[in-house]
Write a protein that holds these residues in place. Structure first.
Motif, mmCIF file in Angstrom:
data_model
loop_
_atom_site.group_PDB
_atom_site.id
_atom_site.type_symbol
_atom_site.label_atom_id
_atom_site.label_comp_id
_atom_site.label_asym_id
_atom_site.label_seq_id
_atom_site.Cartn_x
_atom_site.Cartn_y
_atom_site.Cartn_z
ATOM 1 N N GLN A 1 36.286 44.428 39.701
ATOM 2 C CA GLN A 1 36.038 43.153 39.987
ATOM 3 C C GLN A 1 35.830 42.448 38.779
ATOM 4 O O GLN A 1 36.343 41.236 38.971
ATOM 5 N N GLN A 2 35.999 42.807 37.521
ATOM 6 C CA GLN A 2 36.144 41.826 36.466
ATOM 7 C C GLN A 2 37.769 41.610 35.905
ATOM 8 O O GLN A 2 37.746 40.909 35.418
ATOM 9 N N ASN A 3 38.606 42.347 36.792
ATOM 10 C CA ASN A 3 39.987 42.159 36.593
ATOM 11 C C ASN A 3 40.771 42.190 38.210
ATOM 12 O O ASN A 3 41.793 42.865 38.265
ATOM 13 N N PRO A 4 40.418 40.929 38.793
ATOM 14 C CA PRO A 4 40.933 41.066 40.189
ATOM 15 C C PRO A 4 42.712 40.950 40.360
ATOM 16 O O PRO A 4 43.098 41.220 41.083
ATOM 17 N N VAL A 5 43.082 40.104 39.136
ATOM 18 C CA VAL A 5 44.524 40.058 39.377
ATOM 19 C C VAL A 5 45.174 41.304 39.075
ATOM 20 O O VAL A 5 46.117 41.660 39.933
ATOM 21 N N ASN B 1 50.306 43.330 25.761
ATOM 22 C CA ASN B 1 49.209 43.037 25.000
ATOM 23 C C ASN B 1 48.314 42.266 25.549
ATOM 24 O O ASN B 1 47.286 41.829 24.694
ATOM 25 N N ILE B 2 48.052 42.192 26.616
ATOM 26 C CA ILE B 2 47.278 41.386 27.435
ATOM 27 C C ILE B 2 45.908 42.116 27.713
ATOM 28 O O ILE B 2 45.821 43.014 28.734
ATOM 29 N N GLU B 3 44.856 41.805 27.018
ATOM 30 C CA GLU B 3 43.643 42.616 27.309
ATOM 31 C C GLU B 3 42.911 42.362 28.597
ATOM 32 O O GLU B 3 42.779 41.376 28.968
ATOM 33 N N MET B 4 42.580 43.280 29.054
ATOM 34 C CA MET B 4 41.466 43.411 30.271
ATOM 35 C C MET B 4 40.211 43.265 29.880
ATOM 36 O O MET B 4 39.678 43.681 28.765
ATOM 37 N N ASN B 5 39.306 42.587 30.758
ATOM 38 C CA ASN B 5 38.023 42.531 30.321
ATOM 39 C C ASN B 5 37.386 44.154 30.825
ATOM 40 O O ASN B 5 37.579 44.750 32.093
ATOM 41 N N PHE C 1 35.726 51.586 31.096
ATOM 42 C CA PHE C 1 37.141 51.417 31.446
ATOM 43 C C PHE C 1 37.608 50.006 30.740
ATOM 44 O O PHE C 1 36.885 49.483 30.471
ATOM 45 N N SER C 2 38.666 50.337 30.047
ATOM 46 C CA SER C 2 39.342 49.247 29.159
ATOM 47 C C SER C 2 40.599 49.314 28.863
ATOM 48 O O SER C 2 41.145 50.513 29.113
ATOM 49 N N GLY C 3 41.384 48.489 28.248
ATOM 50 C CA GLY C 3 42.899 48.614 28.079
ATOM 51 C C GLY C 3 43.579 47.368 28.324
ATOM 52 O O GLY C 3 43.136 46.215 28.478
ATOM 53 N N ASN C 4 44.742 47.368 28.064
ATOM 54 C CA ASN C 4 45.848 46.298 28.296
ATOM 55 C C ASN C 4 46.189 46.312 29.598
ATOM 56 O O ASN C 4 46.622 47.347 30.220
ATOM 57 N N MET C 5 46.987 45.147 30.056
ATOM 58 C CA MET C 5 47.502 44.904 31.336
ATOM 59 C C MET C 5 49.072 45.674 31.518
ATOM 60 O O MET C 5 49.640 45.833 30.353
ATOM 61 N N VAL C 6 49.368 46.360 32.388
ATOM 62 C CA VAL C 6 50.760 46.735 32.601
ATOM 63 C C VAL C 6 51.479 45.706 33.675
ATOM 64 O O VAL C 6 50.616 45.150 34.554
ATOM 65 N N VAL C 7 52.546 45.162 33.586
ATOM 66 C CA VAL C 7 53.198 44.277 34.495
ATOM 67 C C VAL C 7 54.449 44.855 35.071
ATOM 68 O O VAL C 7 55.016 45.770 34.433
ATOM 69 N N SER C 8 54.829 44.307 36.278
ATOM 70 C CA SER C 8 56.239 44.602 36.623
ATOM 71 C C SER C 8 56.903 43.536 36.399
ATOM 72 O O SER C 8 56.577 42.261 36.437
ATOM 73 N N MET C 9 58.174 43.539 36.589
ATOM 74 C CA MET C 9 59.313 42.684 36.130
ATOM 75 C C MET C 9 60.373 42.340 37.279
ATOM 76 O O MET C 9 60.881 43.507 37.490
ATOM 77 N N ARG C 10 60.654 41.307 37.506
ATOM 78 C CA ARG C 10 61.935 41.109 38.508
ATOM 79 C C ARG C 10 62.676 39.737 37.847
ATOM 80 O O ARG C 10 61.823 38.687 37.584
ATOM 81 N N PRO C 11 63.945 39.946 37.555
ATOM 82 C CA PRO C 11 64.545 38.732 37.095
ATOM 83 C C PRO C 11 65.159 37.830 38.075
ATOM 84 O O PRO C 11 65.482 38.268 39.248
ATOM 85 N N HIS D 1 48.479 40.861 43.762
ATOM 86 C CA HIS D 1 48.271 40.475 42.241
ATOM 87 C C HIS D 1 48.770 38.992 42.387
ATOM 88 O O HIS D 1 48.691 38.376 41.130
ATOM 89 N N GLY D 2 49.126 38.383 43.380
ATOM 90 C CA GLY D 2 49.467 36.944 43.037
ATOM 91 C C GLY D 2 50.394 36.464 42.477
ATOM 92 O O GLY D 2 51.415 36.945 42.370
ATOM 93 N N ALA D 3 50.145 35.203 41.784
ATOM 94 C CA ALA D 3 51.320 34.516 41.132
ATOM 95 C C ALA D 3 51.416 35.288 39.783
ATOM 96 O O ALA D 3 50.848 36.233 39.343
ATOM 97 N N PRO D 4 52.854 35.082 39.195
ATOM 98 C CA PRO D 4 53.054 35.817 37.777
ATOM 99 C C PRO D 4 52.022 35.622 36.576
ATOM 100 O O PRO D 4 51.254 34.573 36.758
ATOM 101 N N VAL D 5 51.839 36.551 35.714
ATOM 102 C CA VAL D 5 51.083 36.096 34.701
ATOM 103 C C VAL D 5 51.727 35.833 33.451
ATOM 104 O O VAL D 5 51.173 35.417 32.400
ATOM 105 N N HIS D 6 53.112 35.719 33.532
ATOM 106 C CA HIS D 6 54.033 35.434 32.334
ATOM 107 C C HIS D 6 55.295 35.327 32.915
ATOM 108 O O HIS D 6 56.124 35.816 34.014
ATOM 109 N N ILE D 7 56.331 34.229 32.349
ATOM 110 C CA ILE D 7 57.808 34.134 32.590
ATOM 111 C C ILE D 7 58.457 33.856 31.285
ATOM 112 O O ILE D 7 57.949 33.190 30.417
#
Length: 275
Positions: A65-69, A160-164, A169-179, A199-205
């Motif tokens: 609930q604290q990390n819905p993305v 290195n994106i920290e989760m709430n 439970f804690s830790g950093n985000m894992v991301v998937s990548m598509r070019p 997951h909605g829109a990208p978190v980084h480009i």
């Protein structure tokens, strides 16, 4: 109805996807399908899986609930209930995922194709949205997906994106990548923004080093794919994120899907779209 608009095309497409989803689950159940589910049952939602004892489930629910993305909830089961009626016909979470990971006290101890022998009456299942779900609308918009073109699992990276954090439970985000080429990246942002449950829109480009990724040719999970000179990497939050949180929380037992090997549901992506 607009002249010349044939609704049977959409109906037939959906029915074909439902048939493929149910056949794939049966093949996974029998141990005959153990591969990535990317590209399968287009138009239907896929889900990441986390299974925990009830004593740990409430805190993991708070983490989601604290990390819905990164952790968009599609379903939460009652304790001990392995049949997920809300996600589709005859879905048995003990056998219908192509491959599972078993964590004991935070350490990955094994991978298996069936967890029936590990099932307990206090087990609670969480199914979280997956970026594989928005691959179909991207392709229908004419965008090419490198992992599907290469018949590969999607590339996934620790960041290195920290989760709430929750209590445990804690830790950093894992991301998937598509070019994508820049213009296609803009279109991909527009399309995936419609699907927050995936997951909605990208978190980084671009500039992967800004989120702690130093070598795109060495993903932490999944397969590396080529990135052309005229393309930029686009990163979405990934449902493997809870596996890092589990490693930090160290519950006595936790069960997840293996990266890229999802539960394929009967839910239409269109029902999860917000516009």
């Amino acid at each position: 109805m607009n002249a010349g608009y044939d609704t049977s095309i959409i109906t037939n497409h959906h029915e074909a996807a439902l048939t493929q989803a149910r056949e794939l689950r049966q093949l996974a159940r029998s141990g005959q399908f153990t591969s990535s589910t990317s590209g399968f049952a287009p138009g239907l939602a896929q889900g990441n899986v986390v299974i925990l004892p009830k004593s740990w489930a409430d805190d993991f629910l708070m983490f989601c609930q604290q990390n819905p993305v990164a952790c968009p909830l599609l379903a939460v089961s009652a304790p001990g209930k392995p049949i997920l009626d809300t996600l589709g016909d005859d879905i048995d979470i003990r056998s219908d995922v192509p491959e599972y990971r078993i964590f004991r006290h935070g350490e990955l101890s094994e991978e298996t194709n069936d967890i029936s022998d590990l099932w307990r009456t206090d087990m609670v299942t969480f199914v979280l949205g997956c970026s594989f779900s928005f691959e179909d609308p991207l392709m229908r918009a004419g965008l090419s997906l490198r992992n599907i073109d290469c018949n590969a699992n999607v590339s996934m990276y620790r960041t290195n994106i920290e989760m709430n954090p929750s209590q445990y439970f804690s830790g950093n985000m894992v991301v998937s990548m598509r070019p994508f080429k820049p213009a296609d990246a803009i279109r991909a942002i527009q399309i995936t923004s419609r699907y927050p449950k995936s997951h909605g829109a990208p978190v980084h480009i671009g500039h992967p080093e800004m989120i702690g990724i130093h070598d795109l040719s060495q993903p932490d999970f999944g397969d590396a794919v080529p990135i052309h000179d005229d393309e930029i990497p686009v990163f979405w939050a990934c449902g493997v994120t809870p596996q890092l949180a589990i490693a930090n929380a160290c519950p006595p037992i936790a069960i997840t899907h293996s990266p890229g090997k999802m539960i394929v549901t009967d839910i239409s992506n269109d029902t999860l779209s917000i516009f």
